[in-house]
Design an enzyme around this catalytic site. Sequence first.
Site, PDB file in Angstrom:
ATOM      1  N   GLY A  72       0.050   6.133  -0.285  1.00  0.00           N
ATOM      2  CA  GLY A  72      -1.028   5.779   0.214  1.00  0.00           C
ATOM      3  C   GLY A  72      -0.070   4.560   1.747  1.00  0.00           C
ATOM      4  O   GLY A  72      -1.149   5.041   2.214  1.00  0.00           O
ATOM      5  N   THR A  73       0.696   4.534   1.384  1.00  0.00           N
ATOM      6  CA  THR A  73       1.562   3.581   1.746  1.00  0.00           C
ATOM      7  C   THR A  73       1.565   4.269   3.451  1.00  0.00           C
ATOM      8  O   THR A  73       1.220   3.975   4.754  1.00  0.00           O
ATOM      9  CB  THR A  73       2.782   3.439   1.885  1.00  0.00           C
ATOM     10  OG1 THR A  73       2.153   2.190   0.528  1.00  0.00           O
ATOM     11  CG2 THR A  73       3.517   1.896   2.842  1.00  0.00           C
ATOM     12  N   ASN A 145      -7.685  -3.270  -4.778  1.00  0.00           N
ATOM     13  CA  ASN A 145      -6.773  -3.122  -5.225  1.00  0.00           C
ATOM     14  C   ASN A 145      -7.186  -4.487  -6.325  1.00  0.00           C
ATOM     15  O   ASN A 145      -6.783  -4.158  -7.494  1.00  0.00           O
ATOM     16  CB  ASN A 145      -5.825  -2.625  -4.864  1.00  0.00           C
ATOM     17  CG  ASN A 145      -4.673  -3.261  -4.476  1.00  0.00           C
ATOM     18  OD1 ASN A 145      -5.482  -3.471  -3.024  1.00  0.00           O
ATOM     19  ND2 ASN A 145      -3.789  -3.909  -3.799  1.00  0.00           N
ATOM     20  N   SER A 193      -3.354   8.028  -2.743  1.00  0.00           N
ATOM     21  CA  SER A 193      -2.719   8.263  -3.575  1.00  0.00           C
ATOM     22  C   SER A 193      -2.155   8.648  -4.814  1.00  0.00           C
ATOM     23  O   SER A 193      -3.385   8.004  -5.925  1.00  0.00           O
ATOM     24  CB  SER A 193      -1.930   6.699  -3.326  1.00  0.00           C
ATOM     25  OG  SER A 193      -0.518   7.370  -4.586  1.00  0.00           O
ATOM     26  N   ALA A 194      -1.249  10.206  -5.639  1.00  0.00           N
ATOM     27  CA  ALA A 194      -1.769  10.368  -6.419  1.00  0.00           C
ATOM     28  C   ALA A 194      -0.982   9.847  -7.669  1.00  0.00           C
ATOM     29  O   ALA A 194      -1.780   9.712  -8.431  1.00  0.00           O
ATOM     30  CB  ALA A 194      -0.426  11.883  -6.699  1.00  0.00           C
ATOM     31  N   HIS A 195       0.061   8.918  -7.523  1.00  0.00           N
ATOM     32  CA  HIS A 195       0.276   7.956  -8.726  1.00  0.00           C
ATOM     33  C   HIS A 195      -0.987   6.992  -9.212  1.00  0.00           C
ATOM     34  O   HIS A 195      -1.123   6.553 -10.539  1.00  0.00           O
ATOM     35  CB  HIS A 195       1.772   6.911  -8.960  1.00  0.00           C
ATOM     36  CG  HIS A 195       1.933   6.029  -7.773  1.00  0.00           C
ATOM     37  ND1 HIS A 195       1.443   4.904  -8.054  1.00  0.00           N
ATOM     38  CD2 HIS A 195       1.451   5.534  -6.808  1.00  0.00           C
ATOM     39  CE1 HIS A 195       1.165   4.117  -7.416  1.00  0.00           C
ATOM     40  NE2 HIS A 195       1.189   4.648  -6.650  1.00  0.00           N
ATOM     41  N   THR A 231      10.037  18.615   4.468  1.00  0.00           N
ATOM     42  CA  THR A 231      10.121  19.981   3.958  1.00  0.00           C
ATOM     43  C   THR A 231       8.980  19.185   2.520  1.00  0.00           C
ATOM     44  O   THR A 231       9.067  17.440   1.915  1.00  0.00           O
ATOM     45  CB  THR A 231      11.443  19.905   2.721  1.00  0.00           C
ATOM     46  OG1 THR A 231      12.716  20.076   3.926  1.00  0.00           O
ATOM     47  CG2 THR A 231      11.314  20.426   1.537  1.00  0.00           C
ATOM     48  N   CYS A 320       1.423  -4.635  -6.398  1.00  0.00           N
ATOM     49  CA  CYS A 320       2.686  -4.417  -5.534  1.00  0.00           C
ATOM     50  C   CYS A 320       3.174  -5.664  -5.167  1.00  0.00           C
ATOM     51  O   CYS A 320       4.555  -5.330  -4.186  1.00  0.00           O
ATOM     52  CB  CYS A 320       2.242  -3.469  -4.201  1.00  0.00           C
ATOM     53  SG  CYS A 320       1.181  -1.979  -4.929  1.00  0.00           S
TER      54      CYS A 320
HETATM   55  N1  PLP Z   1      -3.388   0.938  -0.904  1.00  0.00           N
HETATM   56  C1  PLP Z   1      -4.434   0.393  -2.229  1.00  0.00           C
HETATM   57  C2  PLP Z   1      -5.630   0.301  -2.203  1.00  0.00           C
HETATM   58  C3  PLP Z   1      -3.321  -0.005  -3.397  1.00  0.00           C
HETATM   59  O1  PLP Z   1      -4.008  -0.329  -4.085  1.00  0.00           O
HETATM   60  C4  PLP Z   1      -2.419   0.504  -2.531  1.00  0.00           C
HETATM   61  C5  PLP Z   1      -0.562   0.627  -4.438  1.00  0.00           C
HETATM   62  O2  PLP Z   1      -0.974  -0.280  -4.771  1.00  0.00           O
HETATM   63  C6  PLP Z   1      -1.820   0.971  -2.094  1.00  0.00           C
HETATM   64  C7  PLP Z   1      -2.373   1.435  -0.889  1.00  0.00           C
HETATM   65  C8  PLP Z   1      -0.366   1.778  -1.935  1.00  0.00           C
HETATM   66  O3  PLP Z   1      -0.117   3.420  -2.332  1.00  0.00           O
HETATM   67  P1  PLP Z   1       1.645   3.824  -2.393  1.00  0.00           P
HETATM   68  O4  PLP Z   1       2.087   3.312  -3.661  1.00  0.00           O
HETATM   69  O5  PLP Z   1       1.079   5.156  -2.958  1.00  0.00           O
HETATM   70  O6  PLP Z   1       2.464   3.808  -1.596  1.00  0.00           O
END
Ligand code: PLP
Length: 366
Positions: A72-73, A145, A193-195, A231, A320
Site C-alpha cells: 500500500g505504501t 485505518n 495491499s494484500a496483507h 522483477t 504502523c
Molecule cells: N494505507 C492504509 C489506509 C493503511 O492502513 C496502510 C497500512 O496500515 C497502508 C496504507 C500501508 O500499506 P502497506 O503496509 O502495505 O505498506
Amino acid sequence: MKRCVYADHAATTPLMPEALEAMLPFMKGDFGNPSSIHSWARKPREAVREVRATIAECIGAEPEEISFTSGGTEADNWAVKGSGRGLLVSAYEHHAVLNAAAHEAGGGRMVVYARPTRNGVIGVRQIADAWQKGIGLVSVMTANNEIGTVNDVGALAAEAHSRGALFHTDAVQAVGHIPIDARKLDVDFLSASAHKFNGSKGIGFLFVRKGLKLASLLDGGQQEDGRRAGTENVEAIVGMAAALKANCARMVRVGKRLDGLAERLRGELVAAFPDAVFPGAGAPRQLPGFVSVALPGRSGEGLVHILDLKRIAVSAGAACDSRNTQVSHVLKAIRFPVRLAKGVIRISLGAENTLEDVRRIVDAMR
Ligand code: PLP
C-alpha cells in the site's frame, strides 16, 4: 489453555490457506523469472497474466489497469508523487499519503489539506471548503485505518472531476472487505495491499485508469509494461489474487456477521464501561468488524499490554505508528478530545473471530 484472540486485522491479517496453496508452487519448482526467455519463465509469466485478470475482475477494472507494487505504501507514493499538479489530501490519510504529500510540498508543489468532520468523514463539502486553484489531484481514503469510517468515494471522485482534477483513493483498508468497483466509483487511481486481506506482506497494487500516465517511481527494467521496474514477486502476486478472490466470494456473508459482532462488542463495552466513547461512530458507514473505543481515564497503550498478557491482540491507534505515543493525527483531525484520545483502542475483528472472542475481549478489559 484459552485460545488466542487476534483482533487486530486492520494492522494485518493471517495468510489464507487458499493464498498459501496458490503461492507454494512458485516458491518451489516454478521459480523462474517471468522476464526470462527460456521455458522456466512460462508458468510464472502465465500466472501473473492470469491473476492480473482475476484481481481486475474483483475490483471492476481491466487487467492492464492493475500495476503490482510492494504494498500500500508504494501504491500511495506512486499515485501522489507520479502526478504533476497541485494536491488536495485529507488530513486523516495514512502516513503513506501524508508523508508523500509532505515530500512533494518540500519540492515546491502546492499541497492543501481537507479536514474531516467530527464524525470522521470527508464529504463533498470538505473538498469544496479546502479547494484552491491549481489542484490537479485529490486523494481521499476509502476507509480510515484508525476509526474505520467509510467515505462516499463515488461522490468525492465526481466532485474532483467536476473541478477538473483527478482522484486517488487509498482503499487499503477496504479492498477485500467491502465491495469496491473502480469503474462504478469512477476513480482514477486506487491503492490496495494484500496483507490487509489475507494475502502476504510486501505486495499490493495500484489501479491506474486506462489512458492515464503516472511518472514511474523506480528506475530499472521494463516490467509491468514499462510502468514499474523490478522483477515481479510472483508468489506474492499469485497469493494476493487467491486471497482477494476468496474474500470477494464470502464478502457479503462475512461482512454481515462482522457487522453483527461489532454491534455486540459496542453493546457489551457500553454495558461494562458506561462512559465509553466511540470515535467515528456517528459516521454513516463503518468497516465491518471495526470498533474504535475510548475509555476515559485509561491508557490505550496500557490496555494493549494488559490484553496481550491475556493472549488477546488489539491496537492503540494505528499499528504502523505504535511507537508514537502522541495523540494520533486522525483523532486530532476529527477534533476528538485530547483527554479521551489517550484511552483509545482499536479492535478490528476478522472472519475467524466469534462471539466468544468478543466477550473475552470485554472481560479482559475490566
Ligand atoms: N494505507 C492504509 C489506509 C493503511 O492502513 C496502510 C497500512 O496500515 C497502508 C496504507 C500501508 O500499506 P502497506 O503496509 O502495505 O505498506
